[in-house]
Design a protein around this motif. Structure first.
Motif, mmCIF file in Angstrom:
data_model
loop_
_atom_site.group_PDB
_atom_site.id
_atom_site.type_symbol
_atom_site.label_atom_id
_atom_site.label_comp_id
_atom_site.label_asym_id
_atom_site.label_seq_id
_atom_site.Cartn_x
_atom_site.Cartn_y
_atom_site.Cartn_z
ATOM 1 N N UNK A 42 5.293 -10.697 -3.499
ATOM 2 C CA UNK A 42 6.444 -11.395 -2.939
ATOM 3 C C UNK A 42 7.472 -10.401 -2.409
ATOM 4 N N UNK A 43 7.663 -9.306 -3.121
ATOM 5 C CA UNK A 43 8.560 -8.248 -2.646
ATOM 6 C C UNK A 43 7.998 -7.635 -1.371
ATOM 7 N N UNK A 44 6.687 -7.412 -1.345
ATOM 8 C CA UNK A 44 6.032 -6.881 -0.157
ATOM 9 C C UNK A 44 6.236 -7.816 1.036
ATOM 10 N N UNK A 45 6.080 -9.115 0.826
ATOM 11 C CA UNK A 45 6.286 -10.086 1.892
ATOM 12 C C UNK A 45 7.721 -10.047 2.413
ATOM 13 N N UNK A 46 8.673 -9.943 1.500
ATOM 14 C CA UNK A 46 10.082 -9.870 1.892
ATOM 15 C C UNK A 46 10.354 -8.618 2.730
ATOM 16 N N UNK A 47 9.844 -7.483 2.285
ATOM 17 C CA UNK A 47 10.042 -6.227 3.020
ATOM 18 C C UNK A 47 9.400 -6.319 4.405
ATOM 19 N N UNK A 48 8.238 -6.963 4.481
ATOM 20 C CA UNK A 48 7.582 -7.116 5.774
ATOM 21 C C UNK A 48 8.426 -7.965 6.726
ATOM 22 N N UNK A 98 9.507 -5.212 8.785
ATOM 23 C CA UNK A 98 8.208 -5.091 9.436
ATOM 24 C C UNK A 98 7.397 -3.915 8.869
ATOM 25 N N UNK A 99 7.408 -3.774 7.563
ATOM 26 C CA UNK A 99 6.669 -2.716 6.868
ATOM 27 C C UNK A 99 5.863 -3.346 5.747
ATOM 28 N N UNK A 100 4.607 -2.991 5.633
ATOM 29 C CA UNK A 100 3.737 -3.499 4.575
ATOM 30 C C UNK A 100 3.385 -2.373 3.618
ATOM 31 N N UNK A 101 3.500 -2.642 2.333
ATOM 32 C CA UNK A 101 3.137 -1.658 1.314
ATOM 33 C C UNK A 101 1.624 -1.483 1.263
ATOM 34 N N UNK A 154 2.160 -0.719 -3.956
ATOM 35 C CA UNK A 154 2.204 -1.941 -4.752
ATOM 36 C C UNK A 154 1.956 -1.614 -6.221
ATOM 37 N N UNK A 155 1.044 -0.710 -6.493
ATOM 38 C CA UNK A 155 0.793 -0.275 -7.874
ATOM 39 C C UNK A 155 2.048 0.326 -8.487
#
Length: 54
Positions: free
Chosen positions: A18-24, A28-31, A36-37
């Protein structure tokens, strides 16, 4: 390690995603899996300290 942690702590993985989705959406950046680990380790540490697993 990533697979083990995601299967052992699915709620922590979901939170990290969910944090990754928010940052994206925001930047516009994907972990990648390593990021993520790293995030999962910190979320898990915070949950253990705050006793979220009861």
């Amino acid at each position: 390690m990533f697979q083990t942690l995601t299967s052992s702590f699915p709620s922590v993985y979901e939170c990290a995603k969910q944090i990754d989705d928010y940052i994206f959406k925001k930047f516009n950046y994907t972990f990648n899996d390593e990021e993520i680990l790293y995030l999962m380790l910190h979320i898990n540490r915070l949950c253990a300290r705050e006793d979220c697993y009861q």
